[in-house]
Design a protein around this motif. Structure first.
Motif, PDB file in Angstrom:
ATOM      1  N   VAL A  39      33.540  38.114  35.908  1.00 29.45           N
ATOM      2  CA  VAL A  39      33.155  39.524  36.071  1.00 29.45           C
ATOM      3  C   VAL A  39      34.000  40.354  35.111  1.00 29.45           C
ATOM      4  O   VAL A  39      35.205  40.109  34.942  1.00 29.45           O
ATOM      5  CB  VAL A  39      33.334  39.997  37.529  1.00 29.45           C
ATOM      6  CG1 VAL A  39      34.779  39.873  37.989  1.00 29.45           C
ATOM      7  CG2 VAL A  39      32.822  41.417  37.713  1.00 29.45           C
ATOM      8  N   ASN A  40      33.358  41.337  34.432  1.00 26.77           N
ATOM      9  CA  ASN A  40      34.109  42.162  33.484  1.00 26.77           C
ATOM     10  C   ASN A  40      34.119  43.628  33.889  1.00 26.77           C
ATOM     11  O   ASN A  40      33.484  44.031  34.881  1.00 26.77           O
ATOM     12  CB  ASN A  40      33.586  41.980  32.048  1.00 26.77           C
ATOM     13  CG  ASN A  40      32.152  42.471  31.858  1.00 26.77           C
ATOM     14  OD1 ASN A  40      31.704  43.411  32.502  1.00 26.77           O
ATOM     15  ND2 ASN A  40      31.429  41.825  30.941  1.00 26.77           N
ATOM     16  N   SER A  41      34.861  44.432  33.139  1.00 31.40           N
ATOM     17  CA  SER A  41      35.056  45.844  33.480  1.00 31.40           C
ATOM     18  C   SER A  41      33.794  46.675  33.284  1.00 31.40           C
ATOM     19  O   SER A  41      33.765  47.850  33.667  1.00 31.40           O
ATOM     20  CB  SER A  41      36.205  46.424  32.641  1.00 31.40           C
ATOM     21  OG  SER A  41      35.973  46.237  31.252  1.00 31.40           O
ATOM     22  N   SER A  89      27.585  43.515  26.510  1.00 28.42           N
ATOM     23  CA  SER A  89      28.598  43.098  27.486  1.00 28.42           C
ATOM     24  C   SER A  89      28.105  42.008  28.437  1.00 28.42           C
ATOM     25  O   SER A  89      28.735  41.728  29.463  1.00 28.42           O
ATOM     26  CB  SER A  89      29.108  44.298  28.315  1.00 28.42           C
ATOM     27  OG  SER A  89      29.668  45.278  27.488  1.00 28.42           O
ATOM     28  N   GLU A  90      26.962  41.392  28.114  1.00 27.19           N
ATOM     29  CA  GLU A  90      26.436  40.299  28.929  1.00 27.19           C
ATOM     30  C   GLU A  90      27.078  38.975  28.517  1.00 27.19           C
ATOM     31  O   GLU A  90      27.561  38.819  27.396  1.00 27.19           O
ATOM     32  CB  GLU A  90      24.917  40.193  28.761  1.00 27.19           C
ATOM     33  CG  GLU A  90      24.133  41.423  29.230  1.00 27.19           C
ATOM     34  CD  GLU A  90      23.957  41.455  30.734  1.00 27.19           C
ATOM     35  OE1 GLU A  90      24.417  40.507  31.413  1.00 27.19           O
ATOM     36  OE2 GLU A  90      23.361  42.415  31.239  1.00 27.19           O
ATOM     37  N   GLU A 211      41.466  33.150  35.200  1.00 26.57           N
ATOM     38  CA  GLU A 211      41.741  33.572  33.835  1.00 26.57           C
ATOM     39  C   GLU A 211      41.724  35.091  33.731  1.00 26.57           C
ATOM     40  O   GLU A 211      40.962  35.763  34.435  1.00 26.57           O
ATOM     41  CB  GLU A 211      40.680  33.026  32.871  1.00 26.57           C
ATOM     42  CG  GLU A 211      40.710  31.523  32.688  1.00 26.57           C
ATOM     43  CD  GLU A 211      39.535  31.031  31.870  1.00 26.57           C
ATOM     44  OE1 GLU A 211      39.608  29.888  31.385  1.00 26.57           O
ATOM     45  OE2 GLU A 211      38.532  31.771  31.715  1.00 26.57           O
ATOM     46  N   THR A 212      42.547  35.612  32.828  1.00 24.00           N
ATOM     47  CA  THR A 212      42.431  37.001  32.384  1.00 24.00           C
ATOM     48  C   THR A 212      41.876  36.964  30.960  1.00 24.00           C
ATOM     49  O   THR A 212      42.394  36.244  30.108  1.00 24.00           O
ATOM     50  CB  THR A 212      43.792  37.709  32.410  1.00 24.00           C
ATOM     51  OG1 THR A 212      44.719  37.004  31.586  1.00 24.00           O
ATOM     52  CG2 THR A 212      44.331  37.757  33.840  1.00 24.00           C
ATOM     53  N   THR A 225      37.859  38.934  34.304  1.00 25.60           N
ATOM     54  CA  THR A 225      38.549  37.849  35.003  1.00 25.60           C
ATOM     55  C   THR A 225      37.536  36.751  35.297  1.00 25.60           C
ATOM     56  O   THR A 225      36.338  36.996  35.407  1.00 25.60           O
ATOM     57  CB  THR A 225      39.185  38.324  36.319  1.00 25.60           C
ATOM     58  OG1 THR A 225      38.168  38.842  37.179  1.00 25.60           O
ATOM     59  CG2 THR A 225      40.241  39.378  36.062  1.00 25.60           C
ATOM     60  N   ARG A 226      38.048  35.539  35.430  1.00 24.75           N
ATOM     61  CA  ARG A 226      37.189  34.414  35.786  1.00 24.75           C
ATOM     62  C   ARG A 226      37.979  33.478  36.692  1.00 24.75           C
ATOM     63  O   ARG A 226      39.123  33.134  36.402  1.00 24.75           O
ATOM     64  CB  ARG A 226      36.714  33.667  34.538  1.00 24.75           C
ATOM     65  CG  ARG A 226      35.650  32.622  34.844  1.00 24.75           C
ATOM     66  CD  ARG A 226      35.035  32.065  33.578  1.00 24.75           C
ATOM     67  NE  ARG A 226      35.968  31.292  32.779  1.00 24.75           N
ATOM     68  CZ  ARG A 226      35.605  30.439  31.821  1.00 24.75           C
ATOM     69  NH1 ARG A 226      34.316  30.270  31.530  1.00 24.75           N
ATOM     70  NH2 ARG A 226      36.488  29.770  31.123  1.00 24.75           N
TER      71      ARG A 226
END
Length: 246
Positions: A39-41, A89-90, A211-212, A225-226
């Motif tokens: 998921v991203n910002s 951003s996909e 992960e960051t 993050t994942r």
């Protein structure tokens, strides 16, 4: 570990009142498929699986059609590279992967056999409790990760062009507990030897890895993050019973 051995011993004693009993020993190996949630910002999310390997030994006790077993397994994971679209951003499915983490797994499993074809064919559902040891644990530190369009090491320049991604991976804890439902289908070659296929889901009580991630483009920087949700395995195994099954 002592608690698992105590439970194992108590259940062996309680099973002894049943029908035919025997000890067995086995070997399994196959594929390990970890699931990662990204998921991203920008609010974009994606779930992707990786391909790794699992192998190990098991030993147990059979009383009638009920079994209790433990063992020792090595889990060898890989981490998929994120295919990120810097315009939308996909994130899309990627077949590229980097070398990943390694864990040890010690299970305590309870099963029930359903026999067919004069006891030659069997199906066995199981439920297990797992203790997982992280081999790559480094307290408070990142010791793995990946990068695209940029060096993995901080301070190095982007090469070439502006679009790049860098990810740092963390193992949150040295030990973890989880559950493992599984289903086995096999054939009893002789009265003391089984060959079988097994499908399992390995779900931990807390994340085994996260992960960051930073995506850099010409116009913006997007963070993400994942984390690893759970895993599934598909294995082939051989099992030898020290006393012939009638």
């Amino acid at each position: 570990m002592k608690t698992l051995l105590t439970i194992f011993t108590m259940l062996l004693i309680s099973f002894s009142a049943n029908a035919q009993q025997n000890f067995y020993f086995g070997y399994e190996n196959g594929g390990l498929f970890d699931r990662y949630h990204y998921v991203n910002s920008k609010g974009k999310s994606f779930v992707q699986s990786s391909i790794g390997g699992i192998y190990g030994i098991n030993f147990g006790y059979r009383s009638g059609t009920y079994t209790i077993e433990s063992g020792f397994y090595g889990l060898y994971s890989s981490m998929p590279i994120v295919e990120y679209d810097y315009n939308t951003s996909e994130v899309e499915l990627s077949l590229s992967m980097s070398s990943g983490k390694e864990n040890w797994l010690v299970p305590l499993r309870f099963g029930k056999e359903f026999l067919m074809m004069e006891n030659r064919l069997f199906i066995k559902p199981e439920i297990g409790i797992n203790l997982i040891f992280a081999r790559d644990y480094a307290e408070g530190k990142s010791n793995m990760g990946w990068a695209t369009g940029i060096s993995f090491f901080p301070g190095d320049s982007i090469v070439p062009g502006p679009n790049s991604t860098r990810a740092y991976g963390y193992v949150p804890s040295k030990f973890n507990l989880g559950i493992e439902p599984s289903l086995t289908a096999g054939f009893r070659i002789w009265k003391g030897l089984d060959i079988y296929m097994k499908y399992s889901i390995i779900a931990s009580l807390s994340p085994l890895y996260y992960e960051t991630i930073t995506h850099i483009s010409e116009t913006e920087t997007v963070t993400a993050t994942r984390s690893m949700l759970n895993s599934s395995t598909f294995q082939i195994g051989l099992k030898y019973h020290f006393k012939k099954i009638e």
